[in-house]
Write an enzyme that holds these catalytic residues in place. Structure first.
Site, PDB file in Angstrom:
ATOM      1  N   GLU A   1       0.841  -1.195   0.000  1.00  0.00           N
ATOM      2  CA  GLU A   1       0.000   0.000   0.000  1.00  0.00           C
ATOM      3  C   GLU A   1       0.879   1.249   0.000  1.00  0.00           C
ATOM      4  O   GLU A   1       1.854   1.331   0.741  1.00  0.00           O
ATOM      5  CB  GLU A   1      -0.889   0.008   1.245  1.00  0.00           C
TER       6      GLU A   1
ATOM      7  N   HIS B   1       0.486   4.754   0.979  1.00  0.00           N
ATOM      8  CA  HIS B   1      -0.424   5.545   1.789  1.00  0.00           C
ATOM      9  C   HIS B   1       0.364   6.733   2.319  1.00  0.00           C
ATOM     10  O   HIS B   1       1.555   6.613   2.597  1.00  0.00           O
ATOM     11  CB  HIS B   1      -0.905   4.641   2.947  1.00  0.00           C
TER      12      HIS B   1
ATOM     13  N   ASP C   1      -3.088   4.509  -2.707  1.00  0.00           N
ATOM     14  CA  ASP C   1      -4.202   5.018  -1.902  1.00  0.00           C
ATOM     15  C   ASP C   1      -4.300   6.511  -2.198  1.00  0.00           C
ATOM     16  O   ASP C   1      -3.298   7.230  -2.103  1.00  0.00           O
ATOM     17  CB  ASP C   1      -3.910   4.762  -0.420  1.00  0.00           C
TER      18      ASP C   1
ATOM     19  N   HIS D   1      -6.956   1.861  -3.616  1.00  0.00           N
ATOM     20  CA  HIS D   1      -7.807   2.345  -2.517  1.00  0.00           C
ATOM     21  C   HIS D   1      -8.326   3.741  -2.850  1.00  0.00           C
ATOM     22  O   HIS D   1      -7.547   4.700  -2.882  1.00  0.00           O
ATOM     23  CB  HIS D   1      -7.009   2.399  -1.208  1.00  0.00           C
TER      24      HIS D   1
ATOM     25  N   GLU E   1     -12.888   3.802   0.031  1.00  0.00           N
ATOM     26  CA  GLU E   1     -12.406   3.758   1.414  1.00  0.00           C
ATOM     27  C   GLU E   1     -12.728   5.078   2.100  1.00  0.00           C
ATOM     28  O   GLU E   1     -11.972   6.047   1.999  1.00  0.00           O
ATOM     29  CB  GLU E   1     -10.898   3.475   1.424  1.00  0.00           C
TER      30      GLU E   1
END
Lengths: 343, 136
Positions: A152, A154, A184, A273, A309
């Site tokens: 991920e 992020h 993300d 995401h 999300e």
């Protein structure tokens, strides 16, 4: 199912779904069990893709027993959902006395890969706590199951931050189709969400300090240095400690990288995401530039899932916002943005 | 109004008064289950009287664990939807109590430095109803 419009949106090869993490408020408040939550998601047409965080949705995680497997697979059949991604956690600081060593991290992640396979998830989200040595040693288990591992990306990391660049180089050296990334949208934001600022004001932060925080976030240079300077000045000016401390999250949860940086990763994107916080009266997300991100994903020919999300639980208490409505708004915006990008 | 990541107590929950102790309902103030080893400290204040970690036990499911032993329990996860009970060596006679619970919770995957994870200080409380229990 009412979810046909979420599949292969505008012929892009991109399909939509949701992570059950979006319903953290409802879950924490015990308004739903797993069956009830999946039924609600399916009933509102927010699938068909469904992602879960293992440590949130499954009581016995990182393991699952036969009953849990049977329950989950039954939900998939009954509601026509598609398991897209299982969020693993690399709990480096699991123990109170020391960090996990590499052997322990490999074992911890392998157990989660086994569970993902038992439940039928094709992708497992991994986190930056797993260094290349750990990922490399877990690759055999991923290969055994045919599961892709997605790191991920992020906030505060981005596609081009040093820690992710090291992972990119490692991926190039191994060149396995089972190793990829999960961008993300929190990494590529244009504004601090108003809900976050409202929460800080409710903790006693003055208007002036909130404006200064936004300016610090928008400023070039090292984000942590920017935050540190703001925090020091704010404390000296008598701003409440609790509010200044809580503002750390602005810099750890929201990044300012350009959406175009996702294009560099495109061949290795295994899942996405679709972070969101709040929507204005015309259905736009003021803090995230959805049209630009959709253009990058379509132009770079990403084919796969985007999980909605919603992370508003960090500022919106249970009962104040209908998370299902927010998810529906995000998916409508995403469909519009993808359709425009494809046109 | 408080977000769930700042909540240690479920709205509507009650404190349970037993003959020789008091049970305080507590929740995990995070979106996911965490191991008991992540509870770095915990304290309860009942009507102004504070009880520290060495005076408390945690009852979770069928297990009762002295809070001083939580650090070693890194294989026992507290499911995010479950209520645990802090067992306080105090008795309550009133029908309500002024309660405060404080905890230091380590978030085991959010690293803020080499070998250093984020530790969140969370406190929650208010005036809670007290219900009687027949248990010993």
């Amino acid at each position: 199912m009412m979810t046909d419009t979420n599949v292969d949106v505008a012929g892009t090869g991109i399909s939509l779904g949701v992570t059950l993490y979006s319903f953290t408020n409802e879950w924490w408040s015990r308004q739903y069990d797993l069956t009830g939550l999946v039924a609600e998601v399916a009933g509102r047409g927010l699938g068909p893709g469904v992602e879960i965080v293992g440590f949130q949705s499954l009581r016995t995680f990182p393991e699952v027993d036969a009953d849990s497997v049977s329950l989950w697979r039954g939900l998939v059949d009954r509601f026509g959902i598609v398991p897209t991604c299982l969020g693993s956690n690399v709990d480096v600081a699991l123990r109170a006395d020391r960090s996990l060593d590499r052997d322990e991290m490999v074992d911890y992640l392998n157990r989660q890969l086994d569970t993902a396979a038992a439940l039928g998830f094709p992708v497992v989200r991994i986190q930056i706590g797993a260094d290349p040595a750990v990922i490399e040693r877990c690759l055999a288990r991923a290969e055994k199951h045919g599961i892709r591992m997605g790191m991920e990306i992020h906030a505060p990391e981005s596609a081009v931050s040093p820690a992710i660049m090291r992972v990119r180089e490692f991926y190039e050296s191994v060149d396995s189709p089972l190793l990829g990334f999960i961008p993300d949208f929190s990494s590529t934001m244009r504004r601090v969400p108003e809900g976050v600022l409202a929460d800080l004001r409710a903790r006693g932060l003055s208007e002036g300090a909130a404006d200064g925080l936004t300016q610090a976030w928008l400023s070039p240079g090292n984000q942590f240095a920017n935050f540190g300077a703001w925090a020091e000045a704010s404390r000296a000016a008598g701003e409440p400690d609790d509010a200044v401390g809580a503002a750390t999250l602005v810099f750890t949860m929201h990044g300012r990288a350009a959406a175009e940086t996702w294009a560099e990763l495109a061949p290795r994107i295994v899942h996405v995401h679709g972070k969101c916080y709040e929507f204005d009266e015309v259905g736009d997300e003021p803090s995230i530039d959805y049209p630009s991100i959709a253009t990058v994903l379509v132009d770079s020919r990403y084919q796969g899932w985007i999980s909605t999300e919603w992370e508003g639980h960090v500022f919106a208490p249970p009962g104040t916002v209908d998370a299902f409505d927010v998810v529906a708004s995000q998916q409508a915006l995403l469909r519009r943005s993808l359709t425009a990008a494809a046109g | 109004m408080t977000s769930v990541t700042d909540r240690l107590i479920s709205p509507g929950d009650a404190v349970v008064a037993a003959a020789d102790r008091t049970l305080v309902p507590v929740r995990v103030p995070w979106y996911r289950s965490l191991p008991l080893s992540c509870w770095e400290s915990v304290a309860v204040t009942l009507d102004g009287q504070r009880f520290g970690v060495d005076q408390l036990e945690l009852r979770l499911g069928d297990a009762t664990i002295p809070c001083t032993e939580l650090a070693a329990k890194h294989e026992t996860f507290w499911f995010v939807q479950d209520t645990g009970w802090l067992v306080v060596p105090a008795t309550l006679d009133a029908t309500q109590v002024e309660l405060r619970v404080e905890a230091e919770i380590r978030i085991p995957y959010i690293l803020i430095g080499p070998d250093k994870a984020l530790v969140r200080h969370v406190q929650d409380g208010g005036t809670l109803p007290v219900v009687r229990s027949g248990e010993q």
